[in-house]
Design a protein around this motif. Sequence first.
Motif, PDB file in Angstrom:
ATOM      1  N   LEU A  41       0.830  -1.214   0.000  1.00  0.00           N
ATOM      2  CA  LEU A  41       0.000   0.000   0.000  1.00  0.00           C
ATOM      3  C   LEU A  41       0.860   1.258   0.000  1.00  0.00           C
ATOM      4  O   LEU A  41       0.518   2.250  -0.633  1.00  0.00           O
ATOM      5  N   MET A  42       1.981   1.216   0.726  1.00  0.00           N
ATOM      6  CA  MET A  42       2.870   2.374   0.794  1.00  0.00           C
ATOM      7  C   MET A  42       3.457   2.713  -0.575  1.00  0.00           C
ATOM      8  O   MET A  42       3.886   3.840  -0.812  1.00  0.00           O
ATOM      9  N   GLY A  43       3.505   1.728  -1.473  1.00  0.00           N
ATOM     10  CA  GLY A  43       3.962   1.998  -2.827  1.00  0.00           C
ATOM     11  C   GLY A  43       2.827   2.333  -3.772  1.00  0.00           C
ATOM     12  O   GLY A  43       2.966   3.192  -4.647  1.00  0.00           O
ATOM     13  N   ILE A  44       1.675   1.667  -3.588  1.00  0.00           N
ATOM     14  CA  ILE A  44       0.550   1.844  -4.513  1.00  0.00           C
ATOM     15  C   ILE A  44      -0.079   3.226  -4.380  1.00  0.00           C
ATOM     16  O   ILE A  44      -0.403   3.877  -5.396  1.00  0.00           O
ATOM     17  N   ILE A  45      -0.275   3.697  -3.165  1.00  0.00           N
ATOM     18  CA  ILE A  45      -0.938   4.998  -2.953  1.00  0.00           C
ATOM     19  C   ILE A  45      -0.156   6.152  -3.586  1.00  0.00           C
ATOM     20  O   ILE A  45      -0.739   6.967  -4.321  1.00  0.00           O
ATOM     21  N   PRO A  46       1.174   6.277  -3.350  1.00  0.00           N
ATOM     22  CA  PRO A  46       1.930   7.339  -4.040  1.00  0.00           C
ATOM     23  C   PRO A  46       1.881   7.200  -5.560  1.00  0.00           C
ATOM     24  O   PRO A  46       1.857   8.208  -6.273  1.00  0.00           O
ATOM     25  N   ALA A  47       1.844   5.956  -6.051  1.00  0.00           N
ATOM     26  CA  ALA A  47       1.756   5.744  -7.497  1.00  0.00           C
ATOM     27  C   ALA A  47       0.433   6.273  -8.037  1.00  0.00           C
ATOM     28  O   ALA A  47       0.381   6.880  -9.118  1.00  0.00           O
ATOM     29  N   GLN A  48      -0.656   6.066  -7.285  1.00  0.00           N
ATOM     30  CA  GLN A  48      -1.958   6.603  -7.690  1.00  0.00           C
ATOM     31  C   GLN A  48      -1.914   8.129  -7.750  1.00  0.00           C
ATOM     32  O   GLN A  48      -2.431   8.737  -8.701  1.00  0.00           O
ATOM     33  N   ILE A  49      -1.297   8.743  -6.756  1.00  0.00           N
ATOM     34  CA  ILE A  49      -1.198  10.208  -6.708  1.00  0.00           C
ATOM     35  C   ILE A  49      -0.391  10.717  -7.907  1.00  0.00           C
ATOM     36  O   ILE A  49      -0.743  11.719  -8.541  1.00  0.00           O
ATOM     37  N   TRP A  50       0.715  10.010  -8.222  1.00  0.00           N
ATOM     38  CA  TRP A  50       1.547  10.398  -9.368  1.00  0.00           C
ATOM     39  C   TRP A  50       0.725  10.373 -10.660  1.00  0.00           C
ATOM     40  O   TRP A  50       0.802  11.290 -11.475  1.00  0.00           O
ATOM     41  N   VAL A  51      -0.047   9.311 -10.842  1.00  0.00           N
ATOM     42  CA  VAL A  51      -0.848   9.176 -12.061  1.00  0.00           C
ATOM     43  C   VAL A  51      -1.877  10.294 -12.153  1.00  0.00           C
ATOM     44  O   VAL A  51      -2.081  10.884 -13.221  1.00  0.00           O
ATOM     45  N   LEU A  52      -2.523  10.605 -11.037  1.00  0.00           N
ATOM     46  CA  LEU A  52      -3.523  11.684 -11.018  1.00  0.00           C
ATOM     47  C   LEU A  52      -2.894  13.010 -11.419  1.00  0.00           C
ATOM     48  O   LEU A  52      -3.432  13.748 -12.251  1.00  0.00           O
ATOM     49  N   LYS A  53      -1.739  13.338 -10.823  1.00  0.00           N
ATOM     50  CA  LYS A  53      -1.104  14.636 -11.081  1.00  0.00           C
ATOM     51  C   LYS A  53      -0.532  14.698 -12.493  1.00  0.00           C
ATOM     52  O   LYS A  53      -0.680  15.709 -13.195  1.00  0.00           O
ATOM     53  N   THR A  54       0.140  13.628 -12.922  1.00  0.00           N
ATOM     54  CA  THR A  54       0.784  13.621 -14.237  1.00  0.00           C
ATOM     55  C   THR A  54      -0.234  13.749 -15.365  1.00  0.00           C
ATOM     56  O   THR A  54       0.004  14.450 -16.362  1.00  0.00           O
ATOM     57  N   ASN A  55      -1.376  13.078 -15.188  1.00  0.00           N
ATOM     58  CA  ASN A  55      -2.403  13.083 -16.232  1.00  0.00           C
ATOM     59  C   ASN A  55      -3.481  14.143 -16.000  1.00  0.00           C
ATOM     60  O   ASN A  55      -4.478  14.168 -16.728  1.00  0.00           O
ATOM     61  N   ARG A  56      -3.269  14.981 -14.969  1.00  0.00           N
ATOM     62  CA  ARG A  56      -4.185  16.079 -14.644  1.00  0.00           C
ATOM     63  C   ARG A  56      -5.624  15.582 -14.519  1.00  0.00           C
ATOM     64  O   ARG A  56      -6.549  16.096 -15.145  1.00  0.00           O
ATOM     65  N   MET A  57      -5.765  14.564 -13.705  1.00  0.00           N
ATOM     66  CA  MET A  57      -7.068  13.944 -13.504  1.00  0.00           C
ATOM     67  C   MET A  57      -7.689  14.415 -12.191  1.00  0.00           C
ATOM     68  O   MET A  57      -6.977  14.745 -11.236  1.00  0.00           O
ATOM     69  N   SER A  58      -9.005  14.418 -12.135  1.00  0.00           N
ATOM     70  CA  SER A  58      -9.723  14.840 -10.939  1.00  0.00           C
ATOM     71  C   SER A  58      -9.612  13.772  -9.849  1.00  0.00           C
ATOM     72  O   SER A  58      -9.677  12.566 -10.123  1.00  0.00           O
ATOM     73  N   VAL A  59      -9.492  14.229  -8.612  1.00  0.00           N
ATOM     74  CA  VAL A  59      -9.438  13.316  -7.461  1.00  0.00           C
ATOM     75  C   VAL A  59     -10.748  12.542  -7.348  1.00  0.00           C
ATOM     76  O   VAL A  59     -10.786  11.437  -6.804  1.00  0.00           O
ATOM     77  N   ARG A  60     -11.823  13.085  -7.892  1.00  0.00           N
ATOM     78  CA  ARG A  60     -13.124  12.395  -7.831  1.00  0.00           C
ATOM     79  C   ARG A  60     -13.099  11.056  -8.563  1.00  0.00           C
ATOM     80  O   ARG A  60     -13.917  10.172  -8.297  1.00  0.00           O
ATOM     81  N   LEU A  61     -12.149  10.907  -9.495  1.00  0.00           N
ATOM     82  CA  LEU A  61     -12.029   9.633 -10.202  1.00  0.00           C
ATOM     83  C   LEU A  61     -11.648   8.506  -9.248  1.00  0.00           C
ATOM     84  O   LEU A  61     -11.963   7.340  -9.500  1.00  0.00           O
ATOM     85  N   LEU A  62     -10.949   8.862  -8.156  1.00  0.00           N
ATOM     86  CA  LEU A  62     -10.600   7.852  -7.156  1.00  0.00           C
ATOM     87  C   LEU A  62     -11.851   7.213  -6.569  1.00  0.00           C
ATOM     88  O   LEU A  62     -11.937   5.996  -6.412  1.00  0.00           O
TER      89      LEU A  62
END
Length: 424
Positions: A250-271
Amino acid sequence: MIPAFVKILMIFSLILVLNKHKVPLYMCLLSASAAVGLWAGLTPQETIHLMLARSFSKESLWLTLIIVEVIVLSRLLSEGGQIERIVATFKSISLGNRFTLASLPALIGLLPMPGGALFSAPMINSSDEEKWLSPEMKTAINYWFRHIWEYWWPLYPGIILAITILNVPPWKVILAQFPLCIGVLISGIVFLLLKCPSDKSHERPSLNGLRPFLFEIIPIGIVVGTMIILNAVIQSIGWSYTWLQHLNFLMGIIPAQIWVLKTNRMSVRLLKGAHIDWSTFNMAMIILGIMAFKGLLIESHIIAEIQEEFIFYHIPNTLVVAFLPFIAGLVTGIAIGFVGISYPLIIALLHGQANSDEILVYSVLAYGFGYMGMMMSPVHLCFLVTKDYFHADLLGSYKLLIKPMIFTLIWTILLFVTGRIFFR
């Protein structure tokens, strides 16, 4: 009296038959769990209690949480267009579509994560742009090449446990078992990849695409890097790895999710949307079903029954070393399961009969057969989540895997015989 091994085959056949008739996979697993409990002499109340206890244990809930987060990360990568970019950039440096189909799951296979095949499944889908491959073939390729490293890759818990039980230097185990990986690779190429159409229009590979590819796989690097660093910290401090293992993922997956959101300029609501989804719920139910079934198989002591049958019928030690891990792999569907169940008995059987080098040769036989048992197991998480992702037929997927599995078992026997001759 029905032999324990025959009981296992009958229960597994029940899963295949039910799934063939379009019964949801988690219902197949729960039905098989109930059948195991009742066959073992438990009352219906005891069977239901055990099923619930195993489904909602801490281990099961942690595993379900990890798989859900993997699905969410995969969904974000897909919706952000990053899966397509990973595949496109890799194709530019790839030797062809067959090479791409094998390499992407193999790359993810370096990450020892529960249900990691779910990570590479979308990449396989994107690689098959022309829709040449059946869901069963995509399932087989993704599943097979995702698992080519675990025979020796020292980040996997199964190999770590084997090294610990064998009590020999890690490099010796890695060196002895690496040839198993070669056999798996050859069988995958011959029986799976060569059946796939070759893309004649593929352009010559260019190193210009390497930098974009490395950038696109940064989320995977975050997961792998975080896990390696945390494992090193845990071992240096001397903490128990077991209770922190799931947290590491989880400590690796959660930061990876954040990276994908920021890099692709996606809304947090997609989570939120990725978490609250029918396919996510269905996958969570499959995990709970797997844990219930696995728990009932262990509680029924069917492995102990098989051990007693081996002793009663005076089965030679070499056959015990091969078939006990194989059966344990079938039952548990996980490498650490067949190693933990069978290796202590194997060491006891060989005590005083073999030196450390000879024990390594027997370990090759045990691990090769145990791993193929695990790969054929209907409770192997990667197989079930891959099959479900591609909406593939369970029996049809098995049929494609039989030949490479038989080849790998023959390869394992040849390695064992060669090792016995060498160390005689």
